[in-house]
Design an enzyme around this catalytic site. Structure first.
Site, PDB file in Angstrom:
ATOM      1  N   CYS A 152       6.350  -6.285   7.759  1.00  0.00           N
ATOM      2  CA  CYS A 152       7.476  -5.728   8.517  1.00  0.00           C
ATOM      3  C   CYS A 152       7.893  -6.728   9.586  1.00  0.00           C
ATOM      4  O   CYS A 152       7.041  -7.334  10.236  1.00  0.00           O
ATOM      5  CB  CYS A 152       7.062  -4.413   9.181  1.00  0.00           C
ATOM      6  N   CYS A 186      -1.422   6.545   9.588  1.00  0.00           N
ATOM      7  CA  CYS A 186      -0.168   6.012  10.116  1.00  0.00           C
ATOM      8  C   CYS A 186      -0.371   4.689  10.817  1.00  0.00           C
ATOM      9  O   CYS A 186      -1.187   4.595  11.725  1.00  0.00           O
ATOM     10  CB  CYS A 186       0.389   6.938  11.182  1.00  0.00           C
ATOM     11  N   HIS A 231       8.740   7.559  20.406  1.00  0.00           N
ATOM     12  CA  HIS A 231       7.598   7.094  21.204  1.00  0.00           C
ATOM     13  C   HIS A 231       7.828   6.974  22.706  1.00  0.00           C
ATOM     14  O   HIS A 231       6.861   6.903  23.458  1.00  0.00           O
ATOM     15  CB  HIS A 231       7.018   5.774  20.670  1.00  0.00           C
ATOM     16  N   ASN A 266      -3.618   5.614  16.184  1.00  0.00           N
ATOM     17  CA  ASN A 266      -4.730   5.167  15.343  1.00  0.00           C
ATOM     18  C   ASN A 266      -5.090   3.726  15.668  1.00  0.00           C
ATOM     19  O   ASN A 266      -4.220   2.866  15.776  1.00  0.00           O
ATOM     20  CB  ASN A 266      -4.346   5.282  13.870  1.00  0.00           C
ATOM     21  N   CYS A 307       3.196   8.714   0.846  1.00  0.00           N
ATOM     22  CA  CYS A 307       3.793   7.833   1.849  1.00  0.00           C
ATOM     23  C   CYS A 307       4.032   6.479   1.190  1.00  0.00           C
ATOM     24  O   CYS A 307       3.087   5.840   0.730  1.00  0.00           O
ATOM     25  CB  CYS A 307       2.795   7.731   3.009  1.00  0.00           C
ATOM     26  N   CYS A 354       6.368  -3.974  16.162  1.00  0.00           N
ATOM     27  CA  CYS A 354       5.980  -2.897  17.075  1.00  0.00           C
ATOM     28  C   CYS A 354       4.531  -3.162  17.484  1.00  0.00           C
ATOM     29  O   CYS A 354       3.686  -3.480  16.641  1.00  0.00           O
ATOM     30  CB  CYS A 354       6.093  -1.533  16.389  1.00  0.00           C
ATOM     31  N   CYS A 406       1.451  -1.226  15.731  1.00  0.00           N
ATOM     32  CA  CYS A 406       1.432  -1.007  14.279  1.00  0.00           C
ATOM     33  C   CYS A 406       0.795  -2.179  13.540  1.00  0.00           C
ATOM     34  O   CYS A 406       1.155  -3.336  13.757  1.00  0.00           O
ATOM     35  CB  CYS A 406       2.868  -0.795  13.800  1.00  0.00           C
ATOM     36  N   GLU A 459       0.821  -1.199   0.000  1.00  0.00           N
ATOM     37  CA  GLU A 459       0.000   0.000   0.000  1.00  0.00           C
ATOM     38  C   GLU A 459       0.865   1.263   0.000  1.00  0.00           C
ATOM     39  O   GLU A 459       1.939   1.296   0.595  1.00  0.00           O
ATOM     40  CB  GLU A 459      -0.897   0.006   1.249  1.00  0.00           C
ATOM     41  N   SER A 492      11.796   7.416   7.470  1.00  0.00           N
ATOM     42  CA  SER A 492      11.419   7.204   8.866  1.00  0.00           C
ATOM     43  C   SER A 492      11.913   5.838   9.328  1.00  0.00           C
ATOM     44  O   SER A 492      11.756   4.838   8.630  1.00  0.00           O
ATOM     45  CB  SER A 492       9.887   7.262   8.965  1.00  0.00           C
ATOM     46  N   GLU A 523      10.325  -1.396   7.343  1.00  0.00           N
ATOM     47  CA  GLU A 523      11.397  -0.599   7.958  1.00  0.00           C
ATOM     48  C   GLU A 523      12.451  -0.317   6.873  1.00  0.00           C
ATOM     49  O   GLU A 523      13.202  -1.220   6.480  1.00  0.00           O
ATOM     50  CB  GLU A 523      11.990  -1.388   9.137  1.00  0.00           C
TER      51      GLU A 523
HETATM   52  N1  SAH Z   1       9.361   1.460  10.165  1.00  0.00           N
HETATM   53  C1  SAH Z   1       9.404   2.877  10.027  1.00  0.00           C
HETATM   54  C2  SAH Z   1       8.391   3.445   9.052  1.00  0.00           C
HETATM   55  C3  SAH Z   1       6.970   2.945   9.133  1.00  0.00           C
HETATM   56  S1  SAH Z   1       5.968   3.498  10.442  1.00  0.00           S
HETATM   57  C4  SAH Z   1       9.295   3.530  11.391  1.00  0.00           C
HETATM   58  O1  SAH Z   1       9.099   2.827  12.371  1.00  0.00           O
HETATM   59  O2  SAH Z   1       9.450   4.744  11.495  1.00  0.00           O
HETATM   60  C5  SAH Z   1       5.632   5.182  10.148  1.00  0.00           C
HETATM   61  C6  SAH Z   1       5.168   5.930  11.398  1.00  0.00           C
HETATM   62  O3  SAH Z   1       3.845   5.535  11.794  1.00  0.00           O
HETATM   63  C7  SAH Z   1       6.051   5.658  12.587  1.00  0.00           C
HETATM   64  O4  SAH Z   1       6.369   6.790  13.312  1.00  0.00           O
HETATM   65  C8  SAH Z   1       5.198   4.725  13.395  1.00  0.00           C
HETATM   66  O5  SAH Z   1       5.611   4.692  14.682  1.00  0.00           O
HETATM   67  C9  SAH Z   1       3.816   5.311  13.180  1.00  0.00           C
HETATM   68  N2  SAH Z   1       2.735   4.397  13.551  1.00  0.00           N
HETATM   69  C10 SAH Z   1       2.744   3.061  13.506  1.00  0.00           C
HETATM   70  N3  SAH Z   1       1.574   2.553  13.956  1.00  0.00           N
HETATM   71  C11 SAH Z   1       0.806   3.592  14.297  1.00  0.00           C
HETATM   72  C12 SAH Z   1      -0.523   3.714  14.827  1.00  0.00           C
HETATM   73  N4  SAH Z   1      -1.290   2.651  15.058  1.00  0.00           N
HETATM   74  N5  SAH Z   1      -1.004   4.959  15.055  1.00  0.00           N
HETATM   75  C13 SAH Z   1      -0.263   6.044  14.786  1.00  0.00           C
HETATM   76  N6  SAH Z   1       0.987   5.982  14.283  1.00  0.00           N
HETATM   77  C14 SAH Z   1       1.525   4.774  14.044  1.00  0.00           C
END
Ligand code: SAH
Length: 365
Positions: A128, A357, A233, A307, A121, A132, A135, A108, A208, A177
Protein backbone atom coordinates in the site's frame (compact mmCIF):
# COMPACT_ATOMS: atom_id res chain seq x y z
CA UNK A 1 -10.66 -3.72 -22.66
CA UNK A 2 -7.41 -4.51 -24.39
CA UNK A 3 -7.85 -7.09 -27.09
CA UNK A 4 -4.80 -6.99 -29.28
CA UNK A 5 -5.54 -7.84 -32.87
CA UNK A 6 -7.94 -10.76 -32.45
CA UNK A 7 -7.60 -11.88 -36.04
CA UNK A 8 -3.89 -12.61 -35.82
CA UNK A 9 -4.46 -14.25 -32.44
CA UNK A 10 -6.91 -16.69 -34.01
CA UNK A 11 -4.67 -17.33 -36.98
CA UNK A 12 -1.53 -17.79 -34.97
CA UNK A 13 -2.29 -18.18 -31.29
CA UNK A 14 1.21 -19.14 -30.28
CA UNK A 15 2.55 -15.75 -31.36
CA UNK A 16 0.48 -13.55 -29.15
CA UNK A 17 -0.40 -13.30 -25.51
CA UNK A 18 -3.67 -14.97 -24.60
CA UNK A 19 -6.55 -12.77 -23.53
CA UNK A 20 -7.43 -13.33 -19.89
CA UNK A 21 -11.18 -13.56 -19.40
CA UNK A 22 -11.12 -13.66 -15.62
CA UNK A 23 -12.00 -10.24 -14.29
CA UNK A 24 -14.01 -9.25 -17.38
CA UNK A 25 -17.49 -7.89 -16.79
CA UNK A 26 -20.46 -9.19 -18.77
CA UNK A 27 -20.24 -6.22 -21.18
CA UNK A 28 -16.56 -6.87 -21.82
CA UNK A 29 -17.22 -10.56 -22.40
CA UNK A 30 -19.93 -9.67 -24.91
CA UNK A 31 -17.52 -7.43 -26.82
CA UNK A 32 -14.92 -10.17 -26.76
CA UNK A 33 -17.20 -12.87 -28.13
CA UNK A 34 -18.49 -10.59 -30.88
CA UNK A 35 -14.93 -9.70 -31.82
CA UNK A 36 -13.91 -13.31 -32.23
CA UNK A 37 -16.99 -13.98 -34.37
CA UNK A 38 -19.01 -15.87 -31.78
CA UNK A 39 -22.55 -15.30 -30.61
CA UNK A 40 -23.15 -12.82 -27.81
CA UNK A 41 -24.98 -15.37 -25.65
CA UNK A 42 -21.69 -17.19 -25.11
CA UNK A 43 -20.67 -14.38 -22.77
CA UNK A 44 -23.42 -15.29 -20.29
CA UNK A 45 -22.43 -18.93 -20.45
CA UNK A 46 -18.78 -18.22 -19.79
CA UNK A 47 -19.72 -15.78 -17.04
CA UNK A 48 -21.58 -18.64 -15.30
CA UNK A 49 -18.69 -21.02 -15.72
CA UNK A 50 -16.11 -18.59 -14.36
CA UNK A 51 -17.95 -16.80 -11.58
CA UNK A 52 -20.63 -19.25 -10.44
CA UNK A 53 -19.22 -22.67 -11.25
CA UNK A 54 -15.66 -21.50 -10.47
CA UNK A 55 -14.30 -23.19 -13.60
CA UNK A 56 -10.83 -22.42 -14.94
CA UNK A 57 -10.76 -24.75 -17.94
CA UNK A 58 -12.62 -24.43 -21.24
CA UNK A 59 -12.57 -28.22 -21.54
CA UNK A 60 -15.14 -28.70 -18.80
CA UNK A 61 -17.61 -26.31 -20.41
CA UNK A 62 -19.95 -28.97 -21.69
CA UNK A 63 -22.42 -26.58 -23.33
CA UNK A 64 -19.65 -25.54 -25.76
CA UNK A 65 -18.81 -27.59 -28.86
CA UNK A 66 -15.42 -29.26 -28.98
CA UNK A 67 -14.49 -26.84 -31.74
CA UNK A 68 -15.35 -23.80 -29.66
CA UNK A 69 -13.52 -25.14 -26.61
CA UNK A 70 -10.38 -25.62 -28.71
CA UNK A 71 -10.72 -22.17 -30.25
CA UNK A 72 -11.11 -20.52 -26.85
CA UNK A 73 -8.23 -22.49 -25.42
CA UNK A 74 -6.04 -21.26 -28.27
CA UNK A 75 -6.72 -17.56 -27.86
CA UNK A 76 -7.74 -16.92 -24.31
CA UNK A 77 -7.31 -18.13 -20.76
CA UNK A 78 -9.00 -17.98 -17.34
CA UNK A 79 -6.18 -17.00 -15.11
CA UNK A 80 -6.07 -15.44 -11.68
CA UNK A 81 -4.27 -16.15 -8.46
CA UNK A 82 -2.50 -19.26 -7.35
CA UNK A 83 -3.09 -20.70 -3.88
CA UNK A 84 0.13 -20.76 -1.83
CA UNK A 85 -0.78 -21.48 1.76
CA UNK A 86 -3.37 -21.00 4.49
CA UNK A 87 -3.38 -20.94 8.27
CA UNK A 88 -6.22 -21.17 10.76
CA UNK A 89 -6.16 -19.18 14.01
CA UNK A 90 -6.69 -21.47 16.98
CA UNK A 91 -8.05 -18.51 18.96
CA UNK A 92 -10.86 -17.51 16.63
CA UNK A 93 -11.12 -19.85 13.63
CA UNK A 94 -10.03 -16.99 11.36
CA UNK A 95 -8.33 -18.37 8.25
CA UNK A 96 -5.58 -16.48 6.47
CA UNK A 97 -4.93 -17.35 2.82
CA UNK A 98 -1.79 -16.51 0.92
CA UNK A 99 -2.13 -16.27 -2.86
CA UNK A 100 0.39 -15.55 -5.60
CA UNK A 101 -0.14 -13.28 -8.61
CA UNK A 102 1.13 -14.25 -12.08
CA UNK A 103 4.06 -11.87 -11.55
CA UNK A 104 5.01 -13.85 -8.47
CA UNK A 105 3.89 -11.38 -5.78
CA UNK A 106 2.10 -12.60 -2.71
CA UNK A 107 -1.10 -11.23 -1.21
CA UNK A 108 -3.29 -12.14 1.72
CA UNK A 109 -7.05 -12.61 2.22
CA UNK A 110 -8.73 -13.42 5.52
CA UNK A 111 -11.92 -15.39 6.19
CA UNK A 112 -13.55 -14.45 9.48
CA UNK A 113 -16.19 -16.91 10.66
CA UNK A 114 -18.69 -15.45 13.11
CA UNK A 115 -21.94 -16.97 14.24
CA UNK A 116 -24.13 -14.63 12.26
CA UNK A 117 -21.95 -14.21 9.18
CA UNK A 118 -18.81 -15.37 7.42
CA UNK A 119 -16.85 -12.39 6.19
CA UNK A 120 -14.10 -12.51 3.62
CA UNK A 121 -11.59 -9.66 3.77
CA UNK A 122 -9.92 -9.10 0.41
CA UNK A 123 -6.93 -7.09 -0.85
CA UNK A 124 -6.86 -4.63 -3.74
CA UNK A 125 -3.14 -3.88 -3.94
CA UNK A 126 0.11 -5.68 -3.21
CA UNK A 127 1.32 -3.55 -0.32
CA UNK A 128 0.00 0.00 0.00
CA UNK A 129 1.36 3.46 -0.85
CA UNK A 130 -0.46 5.30 1.95
CA UNK A 131 2.02 4.84 4.79
CA UNK A 132 -0.52 4.97 7.65
CA UNK A 133 1.67 4.82 10.74
CA UNK A 134 -0.35 2.08 12.45
CA UNK A 135 -0.72 -0.36 9.56
CA UNK A 136 1.56 -3.27 8.73
CA UNK A 137 0.68 -3.16 5.03
CA UNK A 138 1.82 0.48 4.92
CA UNK A 139 5.13 -0.50 6.45
CA UNK A 140 5.84 -3.03 3.68
CA UNK A 141 5.50 -0.39 0.95
CA UNK A 142 3.67 -0.52 -2.37
CA UNK A 143 4.27 -3.11 -5.11
CA UNK A 144 1.34 -3.00 -7.54
CA UNK A 145 -2.39 -2.69 -8.17
CA UNK A 146 -4.26 -5.98 -8.36
CA UNK A 147 -6.15 -6.63 -11.60
CA UNK A 148 -9.95 -7.07 -11.49
CA UNK A 149 -9.34 -10.81 -11.98
CA UNK A 150 -6.95 -10.94 -9.03
CA UNK A 151 -9.39 -9.07 -6.80
CA UNK A 152 -12.36 -11.28 -7.67
CA UNK A 153 -10.25 -14.44 -7.58
CA UNK A 154 -9.68 -14.10 -3.84
CA UNK A 155 -13.42 -14.65 -3.45
CA UNK A 156 -13.56 -17.41 -6.06
CA UNK A 157 -10.65 -19.39 -4.61
CA UNK A 158 -11.92 -19.11 -1.04
CA UNK A 159 -15.41 -20.08 -2.27
CA UNK A 160 -13.85 -23.10 -3.92
CA UNK A 161 -12.20 -24.01 -0.63
CA UNK A 162 -15.13 -23.55 1.75
CA UNK A 163 -18.16 -23.71 -0.58
CA UNK A 164 -19.79 -20.85 -2.49
CA UNK A 165 -22.66 -20.35 -0.05
CA UNK A 166 -20.40 -20.23 3.00
CA UNK A 167 -19.11 -16.69 2.45
CA UNK A 168 -21.91 -14.23 3.31
CA UNK A 169 -20.06 -10.88 3.32
CA UNK A 170 -17.07 -9.36 1.58
CA UNK A 171 -15.06 -6.45 2.92
CA UNK A 172 -12.43 -4.61 0.87
CA UNK A 173 -10.27 -4.17 3.96
CA UNK A 174 -7.24 -6.31 3.21
CA UNK A 175 -3.97 -5.02 1.81
CA UNK A 176 -4.08 -1.77 -0.12
CA UNK A 177 -6.32 1.22 -0.72
CA UNK A 178 -9.27 0.19 -2.95
CA UNK A 179 -9.94 3.74 -4.14
CA UNK A 180 -6.34 4.20 -5.33
CA UNK A 181 -7.02 1.17 -7.57
CA UNK A 182 -10.39 2.59 -8.45
CA UNK A 183 -10.92 1.21 -11.94
CA UNK A 184 -10.10 -2.41 -11.05
CA UNK A 185 -11.99 -2.25 -7.76
CA UNK A 186 -15.04 -0.95 -9.62
CA UNK A 187 -14.87 -3.78 -12.14
CA UNK A 188 -14.69 -6.38 -9.39
CA UNK A 189 -17.75 -4.76 -7.78
CA UNK A 190 -19.56 -4.79 -11.13
CA UNK A 191 -18.98 -8.54 -11.40
CA UNK A 192 -20.31 -9.11 -7.88
CA UNK A 193 -23.27 -6.82 -8.56
CA UNK A 194 -24.27 -8.51 -11.82
CA UNK A 195 -27.66 -10.16 -11.73
CA UNK A 196 -25.91 -13.19 -13.24
CA UNK A 197 -23.68 -13.66 -10.19
CA UNK A 198 -25.21 -15.98 -7.65
CA UNK A 199 -24.64 -15.61 -3.94
CA UNK A 200 -23.46 -12.22 -2.82
CA UNK A 201 -25.28 -8.93 -3.28
CA UNK A 202 -23.54 -5.57 -2.95
CA UNK A 203 -25.61 -4.98 0.18
CA UNK A 204 -23.22 -7.47 1.78
CA UNK A 205 -20.09 -5.85 0.39
CA UNK A 206 -18.18 -3.04 2.12
CA UNK A 207 -15.44 -0.94 0.55
CA UNK A 208 -13.14 0.58 3.13
CA UNK A 209 -11.13 3.69 2.34
CA UNK A 210 -8.59 5.89 4.06
CA UNK A 211 -10.46 8.79 2.43
CA UNK A 212 -9.76 9.51 -1.25
CA UNK A 213 -12.51 12.15 -1.53
CA UNK A 214 -12.84 12.45 -5.34
CA UNK A 215 -13.06 8.68 -5.73
CA UNK A 216 -15.68 8.44 -2.99
CA UNK A 217 -17.75 10.81 -5.11
CA UNK A 218 -17.04 8.77 -8.25
CA UNK A 219 -18.14 5.58 -6.49
CA UNK A 220 -21.28 7.32 -5.25
CA UNK A 221 -22.08 8.26 -8.85
CA UNK A 222 -21.17 4.85 -10.33
CA UNK A 223 -24.63 3.37 -9.87
CA UNK A 224 -23.18 0.55 -7.77
CA UNK A 225 -24.08 0.70 -4.12
CA UNK A 226 -21.63 -1.15 -1.94
CA UNK A 227 -21.48 -0.08 1.68
CA UNK A 228 -18.74 2.41 2.42
CA UNK A 229 -16.46 2.51 5.44
CA UNK A 230 -14.23 5.51 6.12
CA UNK A 231 -11.14 4.87 8.20
CA UNK A 232 -11.52 7.98 10.30
CA UNK A 233 -9.46 7.40 13.46
CA UNK A 234 -9.56 11.07 14.44
CA UNK A 235 -11.83 14.08 13.88
CA UNK A 236 -8.87 16.47 14.14
CA UNK A 237 -6.77 17.18 11.05
CA UNK A 238 -3.54 17.67 13.04
CA UNK A 239 -3.83 14.23 14.60
CA UNK A 240 -5.22 12.46 11.57
CA UNK A 241 -2.40 13.81 9.37
CA UNK A 242 0.12 12.55 11.87
CA UNK A 243 -1.14 8.98 11.72
CA UNK A 244 -2.43 9.05 8.11
CA UNK A 245 -0.31 11.25 5.79
CA UNK A 246 -3.02 11.03 3.08
CA UNK A 247 -5.02 13.44 5.28
CA UNK A 248 -2.70 16.25 4.12
CA UNK A 249 -4.01 15.73 0.60
CA UNK A 250 -7.66 15.04 1.46
CA UNK A 251 -8.44 16.61 4.82
CA UNK A 252 -11.44 15.66 6.93
CA UNK A 253 -13.85 18.31 5.61
CA UNK A 254 -13.35 17.10 2.00
CA UNK A 255 -14.03 13.52 2.98
CA UNK A 256 -17.06 14.54 5.03
CA UNK A 257 -18.46 16.31 1.98
CA UNK A 258 -17.80 13.23 -0.12
CA UNK A 259 -19.39 10.73 2.30
CA UNK A 260 -22.43 12.95 2.74
CA UNK A 261 -22.88 12.72 -1.04
CA UNK A 262 -22.27 8.96 -0.86
CA UNK A 263 -24.87 8.39 1.84
CA UNK A 264 -27.41 10.53 0.01
CA UNK A 265 -26.85 9.01 -3.43
CA UNK A 266 -26.77 5.38 -2.36
CA UNK A 267 -29.18 5.45 0.57
CA UNK A 268 -26.63 3.62 2.71
CA UNK A 269 -25.15 4.34 6.11
CA UNK A 270 -21.45 5.13 6.35
CA UNK A 271 -19.31 3.17 8.79
CA UNK A 272 -16.65 5.18 10.58
CA UNK A 273 -13.77 2.91 11.48
CA UNK A 274 -11.94 4.08 14.53
CA UNK A 275 -8.77 2.34 15.70
CA UNK A 276 -8.06 3.34 19.28
CA UNK A 277 -4.64 4.72 20.19
CA UNK A 278 -3.81 5.53 23.77
CA UNK A 279 -3.84 9.29 24.53
CA UNK A 280 -4.09 10.12 20.83
CA UNK A 281 -7.73 9.70 19.87
CA UNK A 282 -9.39 8.30 23.02
CA UNK A 283 -9.97 11.55 24.96
CA UNK A 284 -13.28 13.21 25.90
CA UNK A 285 -12.74 15.86 23.26
CA UNK A 286 -12.48 13.06 20.66
CA UNK A 287 -15.82 11.66 21.78
CA UNK A 288 -17.40 15.10 21.50
CA UNK A 289 -16.23 15.62 17.91
CA UNK A 290 -17.14 12.08 16.88
CA UNK A 291 -20.66 12.49 18.23
CA UNK A 292 -21.00 15.77 16.32
CA UNK A 293 -19.92 14.12 13.08
CA UNK A 294 -22.21 11.11 13.58
CA UNK A 295 -25.20 13.41 14.05
CA UNK A 296 -24.42 15.04 10.69
CA UNK A 297 -24.11 11.89 8.56
CA UNK A 298 -26.22 8.70 8.50
CA UNK A 299 -23.59 6.50 10.05
CA UNK A 300 -22.37 4.08 12.65
CA UNK A 301 -19.04 3.70 14.39
CA UNK A 302 -16.87 0.61 14.38
CA UNK A 303 -14.33 0.72 17.18
CA UNK A 304 -11.21 -1.35 16.48
CA UNK A 305 -8.65 -2.10 19.19
CA UNK A 306 -5.15 -1.34 17.84
CA UNK A 307 -3.44 -4.56 16.78
CA UNK A 308 0.23 -4.76 17.46
CA UNK A 309 2.77 -4.26 14.68
CA UNK A 310 5.53 -5.95 16.61
CA UNK A 311 5.93 -8.59 13.91
CA UNK A 312 7.01 -5.75 11.56
CA UNK A 313 9.60 -4.19 13.95
CA UNK A 314 8.16 -0.68 13.55
CA UNK A 315 10.34 2.42 13.86
CA UNK A 316 9.80 6.14 14.53
CA UNK A 317 6.27 7.29 15.26
CA UNK A 318 4.85 3.83 14.47
CA UNK A 319 6.86 2.35 17.33
CA UNK A 320 5.36 4.86 19.79
CA UNK A 321 1.71 3.96 19.16
CA UNK A 322 0.06 2.13 22.05
CA UNK A 323 -3.35 0.48 22.24
CA UNK A 324 -6.02 2.13 24.38
CA UNK A 325 -6.60 -0.13 27.41
CA UNK A 326 -9.76 -2.21 27.37
CA UNK A 327 -11.49 -0.27 30.20
CA UNK A 328 -10.99 3.00 28.39
CA UNK A 329 -12.37 1.52 25.17
CA UNK A 330 -15.43 0.33 27.09
CA UNK A 331 -15.87 3.78 28.57
CA UNK A 332 -15.48 5.44 25.15
CA UNK A 333 -18.12 3.11 23.69
CA UNK A 334 -20.49 3.73 26.59
CA UNK A 335 -20.24 7.49 26.15
CA UNK A 336 -21.05 7.15 22.45
CA UNK A 337 -24.01 4.88 23.20
CA UNK A 338 -25.26 7.41 25.75
CA UNK A 339 -25.46 9.92 22.89
CA UNK A 340 -27.50 7.43 20.81
CA UNK A 341 -24.69 6.66 18.39
CA UNK A 342 -24.71 3.15 16.88
CA UNK A 343 -21.44 1.51 17.86
CA UNK A 344 -19.88 -1.89 17.37
CA UNK A 345 -16.54 -3.03 18.70
CA UNK A 346 -14.48 -5.33 16.54
CA UNK A 347 -12.61 -7.36 19.07
CA UNK A 348 -9.48 -8.80 17.66
CA UNK A 349 -9.71 -11.82 15.39
CA UNK A 350 -6.69 -13.86 14.42
CA UNK A 351 -3.82 -11.90 15.99
CA UNK A 352 -2.05 -15.21 16.64
CA UNK A 353 -1.58 -15.68 12.88
CA UNK A 354 -1.17 -11.94 12.07
CA UNK A 355 -4.49 -11.97 10.23
CA UNK A 356 -6.21 -9.19 12.18
CA UNK A 357 -6.97 -5.70 10.86
CA UNK A 358 -3.87 -3.93 9.68
CA UNK A 359 -1.57 -6.86 10.32
CA UNK A 360 -1.43 -8.05 6.74
CA UNK A 361 2.00 -7.78 5.23
CA UNK A 362 4.24 -10.04 3.22
CA UNK A 363 7.89 -9.80 4.06
CA UNK A 364 9.99 -9.28 0.96
CA UNK A 365 13.72 -9.56 1.08
N1 SAH B 1 -6.94 1.22 2.87
C1 SAH B 1 -8.25 0.90 3.35
C2 SAH B 1 -8.48 -0.58 3.61
C3 SAH B 1 -7.42 -1.34 4.36
S1 SAH B 1 -7.28 -1.10 6.08
C4 SAH B 1 -8.57 1.74 4.57
O1 SAH B 1 -7.70 2.47 5.03
O2 SAH B 1 -9.70 1.71 5.05
C5 SAH B 1 -8.68 -1.82 6.81
C6 SAH B 1 -8.95 -1.31 8.23
O3 SAH B 1 -7.98 -1.79 9.16
C7 SAH B 1 -8.89 0.20 8.31
O4 SAH B 1 -9.92 0.75 9.05
C8 SAH B 1 -7.57 0.42 8.99
O5 SAH B 1 -7.51 1.65 9.53
C9 SAH B 1 -7.54 -0.73 9.98
N2 SAH B 1 -6.21 -0.99 10.53
C10 SAH B 1 -5.03 -0.79 9.93
N3 SAH B 1 -4.01 -1.11 10.76
C11 SAH B 1 -4.56 -1.53 11.90
C12 SAH B 1 -4.02 -2.00 13.15
N4 SAH B 1 -2.71 -2.14 13.34
N5 SAH B 1 -4.89 -2.35 14.12
C13 SAH B 1 -6.21 -2.26 13.93
N6 SAH B 1 -6.77 -1.83 12.78
C14 SAH B 1 -5.95 -1.46 11.78
Amino acid sequence: MEIIDQKSLIENPSLTKKVNLKGMTIDELEDFFLEIGEHKYRSEQIFHWMYNKLSVSFFEMENFSKELRNKLNGICEIKGLEYVDSKVSEESGTKKYIFKTSDDLKIESVLIPEESRKTLCISTQVGCPLDCKFCATGLMGYKKNLTPGEIIDQYLLVAKDVGKDYVTNIVYMGMGEPLLNYHNTLKSLEILASSLTKGISLKKVTVSTAGIAPKIIALADSGLKPKLALSLHSCFDEIRSLIMPINNKYPIHENVKAIRHYAKNTGTRITFEYVMFKDINDRDVDIKELVKLCKEIPSKVNIIPFNSLKHMSPKGFSAKLQPTPRERIDDFVKKLLDKNITVTVRYTQGTDIAAACGQLAIKYK
